[in-house]
Design a protein around this motif. Structure first.
Motif, PDB file in Angstrom:
ATOM      1  N   LEU A  67     -48.522  24.570 -30.292  1.00 55.80           N
ATOM      2  CA  LEU A  67     -49.073  25.031 -29.020  1.00 55.80           C
ATOM      3  C   LEU A  67     -49.243  23.884 -28.025  1.00 55.80           C
ATOM      4  O   LEU A  67     -48.961  24.023 -26.838  1.00 55.80           O
ATOM      5  N   TYR A  68     -49.711  22.737 -28.517  1.00 51.12           N
ATOM      6  CA  TYR A  68     -49.995  21.614 -27.621  1.00 51.12           C
ATOM      7  C   TYR A  68     -48.981  20.474 -27.759  1.00 51.12           C
ATOM      8  O   TYR A  68     -49.179  19.410 -27.175  1.00 51.12           O
ATOM      9  N   LYS A  69     -47.922  20.701 -28.499  1.00 52.25           N
ATOM     10  CA  LYS A  69     -46.964  19.626 -28.774  1.00 52.25           C
ATOM     11  C   LYS A  69     -46.390  19.036 -27.488  1.00 52.25           C
ATOM     12  O   LYS A  69     -46.346  17.817 -27.312  1.00 52.25           O
ATOM     13  N   GLY A 162     -47.522  30.660 -21.867  1.00 53.88           N
ATOM     14  CA  GLY A 162     -48.957  30.663 -22.135  1.00 53.88           C
ATOM     15  C   GLY A 162     -49.646  29.516 -21.412  1.00 53.88           C
ATOM     16  O   GLY A 162     -50.749  29.669 -20.872  1.00 53.88           O
ATOM     17  N   MET A 163     -49.000  28.346 -21.380  1.00 50.63           N
ATOM     18  CA  MET A 163     -49.562  27.194 -20.685  1.00 50.63           C
ATOM     19  C   MET A 163     -49.515  27.386 -19.171  1.00 50.63           C
ATOM     20  O   MET A 163     -50.429  26.967 -18.455  1.00 50.63           O
ATOM     21  N   THR A 164     -48.459  28.008 -18.669  1.00 52.07           N
ATOM     22  CA  THR A 164     -48.390  28.330 -17.241  1.00 52.07           C
ATOM     23  C   THR A 164     -49.545  29.240 -16.853  1.00 52.07           C
ATOM     24  O   THR A 164     -50.173  29.064 -15.800  1.00 52.07           O
ATOM     25  N   ASN A 165     -49.851  30.184 -17.710  1.00 50.22           N
ATOM     26  CA  ASN A 165     -50.950  31.100 -17.442  1.00 50.22           C
ATOM     27  C   ASN A 165     -52.303  30.384 -17.501  1.00 50.22           C
ATOM     28  O   ASN A 165     -53.217  30.685 -16.728  1.00 50.22           O
ATOM     29  N   LEU A 166     -52.438  29.417 -18.416  1.00 55.11           N
ATOM     30  CA  LEU A 166     -53.686  28.654 -18.506  1.00 55.11           C
ATOM     31  C   LEU A 166     -53.928  27.893 -17.204  1.00 55.11           C
ATOM     32  O   LEU A 166     -55.055  27.872 -16.678  1.00 55.11           O
ATOM     33  N   LEU A 167     -52.884  27.267 -16.667  1.00 54.14           N
ATOM     34  CA  LEU A 167     -53.012  26.548 -15.404  1.00 54.14           C
ATOM     35  C   LEU A 167     -53.414  27.505 -14.278  1.00 54.14           C
ATOM     36  O   LEU A 167     -54.212  27.148 -13.399  1.00 54.14           O
ATOM     37  N   TYR A 168     -52.860  28.706 -14.296  1.00 54.22           N
ATOM     38  CA  TYR A 168     -53.223  29.708 -13.283  1.00 54.22           C
ATOM     39  C   TYR A 168     -54.711  30.035 -13.381  1.00 54.22           C
ATOM     40  O   TYR A 168     -55.387  30.204 -12.350  1.00 54.22           O
ATOM     41  N   ARG A 169     -55.236  30.119 -14.597  1.00 55.26           N
ATOM     42  CA  ARG A 169     -56.657  30.419 -14.780  1.00 55.26           C
ATOM     43  C   ARG A 169     -57.550  29.259 -14.349  1.00 55.26           C
ATOM     44  O   ARG A 169     -58.714  29.452 -14.016  1.00 55.26           O
ATOM     45  N   PHE A 337     -54.137  33.852 -25.246  1.00 55.88           N
ATOM     46  CA  PHE A 337     -54.484  32.482 -24.888  1.00 55.88           C
ATOM     47  C   PHE A 337     -54.893  32.462 -23.421  1.00 55.88           C
ATOM     48  O   PHE A 337     -54.217  33.012 -22.568  1.00 55.88           O
ATOM     49  N   GLY A 338     -56.022  31.858 -23.125  1.00 60.05           N
ATOM     50  CA  GLY A 338     -56.488  31.818 -21.743  1.00 60.05           C
ATOM     51  C   GLY A 338     -57.546  30.760 -21.538  1.00 60.05           C
ATOM     52  O   GLY A 338     -57.707  29.856 -22.360  1.00 60.05           O
ATOM     53  N   GLY A 339     -58.261  30.861 -20.452  1.00 55.97           N
ATOM     54  CA  GLY A 339     -59.296  29.882 -20.148  1.00 55.97           C
ATOM     55  C   GLY A 339     -59.958  30.197 -18.824  1.00 55.97           C
ATOM     56  O   GLY A 339     -59.737  31.250 -18.222  1.00 55.97           O
TER      57      GLY A 339
END
Length: 356
Positions: A67-69, A162-169, A337-339
């Motif tokens: 996920l974070y690699k 998923g990471m793109t969505n985290l940045l959006y959040r 996955f979110g934030g």
């Protein structure tokens, strides 16, 4: 081929049977386990049972492990995984205000006050990989394992989105955006038209001042620049500054430099904003109705690690081999996955201003 498999089964059964007889010091004759093993090898197992269970488990774990690699920036945040309920809801208890302090009391008794605790609850987003079909004949016609290749690529895409969505959040509202002030350059964002102002080192200075005034901790200040913003930033530095920025670069951790105490990381794209200069709003690129606009602007994100939060829920892979109506296998995946932002004053976006 069947003859080879039969001979292999007989050989393995004989070896294991003799090993069992030796281990039991003759108490269990080799003929008994040999017979059991041979019968078991001849009983047909339901197609895909062992393969499916093992593969699903492996791929689900692989999503979590990777996920974070290539997205180390996400680890510069508060981890709320422990507060995820049922794999989809974050529930965080929040302590109320501390008690009131008074000096040299003369009146007793004083009124006892209860602490009013609250809670933060929010749903984390679910990203779905729509079902994928691998025709059975492709397993034999291709010189490579197409199924494994597809799953691997789809897994990487699921993580990236998923990471793109985290940045959006994490993205701030217009009050916490800063416009670029460099020279004009052609828009690099997909779908963009016309010119945009380049990113320069001045953005770092402006945000540092805002953080200092808001008492944002110096430790853990980080930014994620788009590839174009990072290159423009380097161009705006003097030779001495450029050397200093690169001293702390560590590609294994995703760090490409440090400037004014702010750790720098890079990603091909970070955020997309839209609207007039004084009214820009972040765009959800994963929305069903998303379409690029000619005046879209690329943006980079600045934050302090305690001011944003991430939360990982459930990860699932669905595998349906040998589907008659598809003449092959069908699989899909989902990732929860979110934030959220935890402190708005610690999060800023540097948005490209429209050029002439």
């Amino acid at each position: 081929m069947k003859t080879v498999r039969l001979l292999t089964s007989i050989l393995l059964a004989a070896i294991f049977s003799m090993a069992i007889e030796v281990a039991s010091e003759g108490f269990i004759p080799a003929a008994l386990p040999f017979a059991i093993l041979m019968i078991a090898s001849l009983v047909p197992m339901p197609q895909g049972v062992l393969r499916m269970a093992l593969q699903v488990e492996i791929w689900q774990k692989d999503v979590v492990d990777n996920l974070y690699k290539d997205n180390q920036f996400a680890q510069w945040s508060v981890n709320a995984d422990q507060y995820v309920l049922m794999g989809k809801v974050v529930h965080i208890p929040v302590a109320g205000s501390p008690g009131t302090i008074k000096k040299n009391l003369t009146v007793f008794p004083q009124t006892a006050a209860k602490r009013a605790d609250t809670e933060i609850t929010y749903n984390i987003d679910t990203l779905y990989l729509l079902p994928r079909h691998v025709e059975d004949i492709e397993k034999y016609e291709n010189s490579y394992n197409k199924r494994q290749s597809m799953v691997g690529e789809d897994q990487a895409k699921l993580i990236q989105d998923g990471m793109t969505n985290l940045l959006y959040r994490w993205a701030p509202a217009v009050a916490n955006t800063i416009l670029t002030e460099g020279d004009d350059a052609p828009a690099a964002i997909s779908g963009g038209a016309g010119n945009r102002k380049k990113f320069t080192k001045k953005a770092f200075k402006d945000i540092k001042k805002k953080w200092d005034r808001a008492d944002i901790p110096v430790q853990g200040r980080v930014c994620l620049l788009t590839a174009d913003h990072y290159n423009d930033f380097l161009e705006s530095l003097s030779d001495a500054e450029r050397t200093d920025v690169g001293r702390v670069a560590n590609l294994e951790t995703g760090i490409v430099g440090k400037y004014l105490g702010i750790t720098i990381m890079m990603r091909s794209t970070v955020l997309r904003y839209r609207g007039a200069d004084n009214a820009v709003a972040v765009v959800d690129e994963l929305a069903e109705d998303f379409a690029a606009d000619g005046e879209d602007r690329a943006a980079s994100l600045f934050w302090q690690k305690d001011c944003v939060e991430r939360a990982l829920g459930s990860v699932k892979m669905f595998d349906n081999p040998n589907q008659a109506e598809y003449f092959g296998d069908v699989y899909s995946m989902s990732l929860r996955f979110g934030g959220r932002q935890r402190r708005a004053s610690g999060v800023y976006a540097v948005v490209e201003a429209l050029g002439a």
